[in-house]
Design a protein around this motif. Structure first.
Motif, PDB file in Angstrom:
ATOM      1  N   TRP A  71     -43.965  -4.286  10.654  1.00 36.26           N
ATOM      2  CA  TRP A  71     -42.919  -4.140   9.755  1.00 36.26           C
ATOM      3  C   TRP A  71     -41.673  -3.767  10.416  1.00 36.26           C
ATOM      4  CZ3 TRP A  71     -41.086  -5.519   5.311  1.00 36.26           C
ATOM      5  CH2 TRP A  71     -39.717  -4.915   4.914  1.00 36.26           C
ATOM      6  N   ASN A  72     -41.650  -2.888  11.358  1.00 35.44           N
ATOM      7  CA  ASN A  72     -40.289  -2.440  11.846  1.00 35.44           C
ATOM      8  C   ASN A  72     -39.744  -3.493  12.722  1.00 35.44           C
ATOM      9  OD1 ASN A  72     -40.663   0.159  10.900  1.00 35.44           O
ATOM     10  ND2 ASN A  72     -41.707   0.859  12.927  1.00 35.44           N
ATOM     11  N   GLU A  73     -40.514  -4.399  13.490  1.00 32.25           N
ATOM     12  CA  GLU A  73     -39.852  -5.423  14.085  1.00 32.25           C
ATOM     13  C   GLU A  73     -39.588  -6.613  13.247  1.00 32.25           C
ATOM     14  OE1 GLU A  73     -43.168  -6.769  16.881  1.00 32.25           O
ATOM     15  OE2 GLU A  73     -43.203  -5.103  18.120  1.00 32.25           O
TER      16      GLU A  73
ATOM     17  N   GLN B 239     -47.129  -0.673  10.736  1.00 31.60           N
ATOM     18  CA  GLN B 239     -45.846   0.078  11.148  1.00 31.60           C
ATOM     19  C   GLN B 239     -45.280  -0.957  11.915  1.00 31.60           C
ATOM     20  OE1 GLN B 239     -44.686   2.845   9.177  1.00 31.60           O
ATOM     21  NE2 GLN B 239     -42.969   2.008   9.985  1.00 31.60           N
ATOM     22  N   GLN B 240     -45.720  -1.184  13.111  1.00 37.13           N
ATOM     23  CA  GLN B 240     -44.935  -1.895  14.193  1.00 37.13           C
ATOM     24  C   GLN B 240     -44.710  -3.409  13.803  1.00 37.13           C
ATOM     25  OE1 GLN B 240     -47.710  -2.570  17.557  1.00 37.13           O
ATOM     26  NE2 GLN B 240     -46.251  -3.633  18.891  1.00 37.13           N
TER      27      GLN B 240
ATOM     28  N   ASP C 124     -38.512  -6.327  10.004  1.00 37.28           N
ATOM     29  CA  ASP C 124     -37.247  -5.836   9.375  1.00 37.28           C
ATOM     30  C   ASP C 124     -36.091  -5.913   9.967  1.00 37.28           C
ATOM     31  OD1 ASP C 124     -35.957  -4.545   7.024  1.00 37.28           O
ATOM     32  OD2 ASP C 124     -35.906  -2.748   8.054  1.00 37.28           O
ATOM     33  N   ALA C 125     -36.349  -5.378  11.516  1.00 38.25           N
ATOM     34  CA  ALA C 125     -35.139  -5.459  12.431  1.00 38.25           C
ATOM     35  C   ALA C 125     -34.599  -6.867  12.598  1.00 38.25           C
ATOM     36  CB  ALA C 125     -35.505  -4.828  13.801  1.00 38.25           C
TER      37      ALA C 125
ATOM     38  N   GLN D  86     -32.723  -8.068   9.317  1.00 36.60           N
ATOM     39  CA  GLN D  86     -31.612  -7.687   9.456  1.00 36.60           C
ATOM     40  C   GLN D  86     -30.354  -8.399  10.094  1.00 36.60           C
ATOM     41  OE1 GLN D  86     -30.530  -5.595   6.991  1.00 36.60           O
ATOM     42  NE2 GLN D  86     -32.703  -5.311   6.192  1.00 36.60           N
TER      43      GLN D  86
END
Length: 556
Positions: free
Chosen positions: A362-364, A359-360, A366-367, A370
């Motif tokens: 992917w979040n980093e 999760q950590q 993905d941001a 983008q």
């Protein structure tokens, strides 16, 4: 100075002249070097004035793991990493021996150097039965993995039985399998041999007013080197590993040649497959099972090309590297990769939960993705140069196009100044296309231009891409050409393409008929197609082949 004793050749470098000690940069000019050589040319022999020896023990190398097998297979056999793994897989899965499928080696994806006690006992028994007692150490050699992330679920790579010698199974193996099996067999056998005893030797040779020094090794006891020796790439000081003959003080040796060599600081050599695998292992990047796929991906995506077995980055590779370094810095950092491997190990042994880690991550990621979506192609594929356009005065840009790197004006399309850049970085101005005199395009009556393309010069309409009329620069003979059986308008003519000569309708692009071999005006007796192709081979001779039904007709 080059000399020899018996069949062993060796070289020595000058360390003293006219009583003066010579350092690395003492001989600063070529003329000074030539004067020294001229003064020594009269002496046919050199005298051994000093022999200094220091004994050292060289231990045998550990059994193969995946990375060391790939490295040594590349160095000694010239096999690419993926080729090595394919051959090893076939040896592991089994080979037919006397109507029985037998796996010849243990599992080949491992980072463990351990061998089972049964295997060690069998190897030691084989050494004792086939070699002098000195080659068998008093107790088994034990090895530990150098990698902190080693997953020692398997043994090192070894023959399933050392008693299956390479010669005994040679008739059941193809050439590649035999070479790799022999390499694994010798390395495994050598791992339980006694160490080699070497003398690191420095020999001073007097020649006239000069003293030369030869450095190297002499072998007192070959030990494991009797059956296996590693090959080392890109050795910085090769003299330290050079083999020297046995020489004694007062002995005379012939002077074969006096040579002048300019020593220059050279850049670090580019990676070979072997040295890249070794570096990946040292940096903790990847796993034994992923080294071959990493290298295969670099080649497949054309980030690199191989030149004399070394990796050369392509323009695409340079752009990708620049983008990743500038925009995804964290993810191409060596420490990030090594830490991620540690984290995955912790997940494997239950120290961490995989979902929070994923999760950590992917979040980093993905941001960041983008955020970088707006990066322009111009920014990625062009670089501003400290040079202005000679035509309009605007800054020039180094760009990457369909056919590689080129230099163009930042004022394009108003200014069309361009220079092509070759692989060595040299640039040459691209001259504007030459107009074909006295002719207009048969499609739209536009001007016809002589252009240069990937396969040489050709003629095309000046109104491209609105008009796509093209023709060969050398107009092919069409009088005796076969009429195209598809459109019944054009003639089938020879053309040069990416893979050599092919035959197509000159009514292109309206008619896109293509033939692999030269067409002949003969109807197919099977399907009555209007032409056949002629093709000659050593085994079948000359044949007519129908492009439609593939019917063949031997030509006498």
């Amino acid at each position: 100075m080059f000399s020899h004793k018996g069949r062993t050749k060796f070289k020595a470098r000058i360390v003293q002249h006219s009583g003066n000690k010579l350092e690395t940069k003492s001989i600063s000019t070529e003329q000074y070097a030539k004067d020294i050589v001229a003064s020594l040319a009269q002496y046919p022999e050199a005298k051994i004035v000093k022999v200094s020896k220091k004994q050292k023990k060289k231990n045998p190398t550990a059994p193969f793991i995946t990375s060391s097998l790939q490295i040594e297979s590349s160095r000694q056999l010239g096999f690419a990493t993926d080729r090595t793994m394919r051959i090893a897989q076939s040896l592991y899965e089994g080979v037919e021996l006397n109507h029985e499928s037998v796996g010849l080696i243990t599992y080949m994806r491992t980072d463990s150097v351990q061998l089972s006690s049964l295997a060690i006992d069998e190897i030691r028994e084989y050494i004792g039965a086939n070699f002098d007692g000195r080659y068998l150490p008093s107790k088994p050699n034990q090895y530990t993995s150098k990698s902190k992330n080693a997953q020692e679920a398997h043994e090192g790579i070894r023959p399933t039985s050392i008693l299956r010698t390479p010669e005994s199974v040679k008739r059941y193996l193809n050439a590649d399998q035999f070479k790799l099996y022999e390499l694994i067999w010798r390395r495994t056998l050598a791992s339980q041999f006694s160490p080699a005893l070497l003398d690191t030797t420095a020999i001073d040779l007097a020649l006239g007013e000069a003293v030369f020094r030869a450095n190297g090794v002499t072998v007192n006891f070959d030990g494991f080197m009797k059956v296996y020796q590693e090959i080392i790439e890109d050795v910085i000081n090769e003299d330290e590993e050079a083999r020297l003959p046995e020489l004694a003080e007062g002995e005379m040796v012939p002077v074969d040649n006096l040579d002048i060599t300019a020593h220059q600081t050279e850049p670090k050599p580019r990676y070979t497959e072997a040295s890249l695998v070794k570096t990946l292992e040292e940096l903790g990047i990847g796993r034994p099972s992923t080294y071959a796929s990493i290298i295969a991906t670099l080649k497949k995506r054309e980030y690199v090309v191989m030149d004399k077995k070394r990796f050369m980055p392509t323009d695409i590779g340079a752009v990708v590297s620049q983008f990743l370094t500038n925009h995804l810095t964290k993810y191409v950092d060596f420490q990030f990769t090594a830490k991620l491997e540690d984290t995955l190990d912790d997940i494997a042994i239950g120290k961490q939960n995989k979902l929070p880690v994923l999760q950590q991550f992917w979040n980093e990621l993905d941001a960041l993705v983008q955020e970088k979506q707006g990066a322009s192609r111009e920014e990625l594929t062009s670089e501003k140069l400290d040079e202005n356009c000679p035509t309009c005065g605007k800054p020039l840009l180094s760009k990457i196009g369909k056919y590689g790197r080129f230099i163009g004006c930042s004022g394009y399309p108003e200014c069309k100044y361009m220079r092509k850049v070759d692989r060595d970085g040299k640039s040459e101005e691209i001259t504007p296309p030459e107009e074909v005199p006295g002719r207009l395009c048969p499609k739209d009556e536009g001007k016809l231009l002589i252009r240069s393309g990937k396969f040489g010069k050709f003629i095309s309409c000046a109104n491209y891409p609105k008009c796509k009329h093209i023709e060969n620069i050398d107009t092919p003979e069409t009088e005796n050409a076969v009429t195209c059986p598809e459109c019944n308008k054009g003639k089938v003519i020879a053309k040069k393409g990416r893979f050599g000569i092919f035959y197509s309708c000159n009514n292109y692009p309206e008619c896109k008929t293509i033939f692999k071999y030269e067409p002949v005006a003969t109807h197919c007796p099977e399907c009555n197609y209007a032409l056949m192709m002629t093709h000659t081979t050593k085994t079948k001779g000359t044949q007519h082949i129908c492009p439609k039904c593939k019917h063949t007709l031997k030509v006498e």
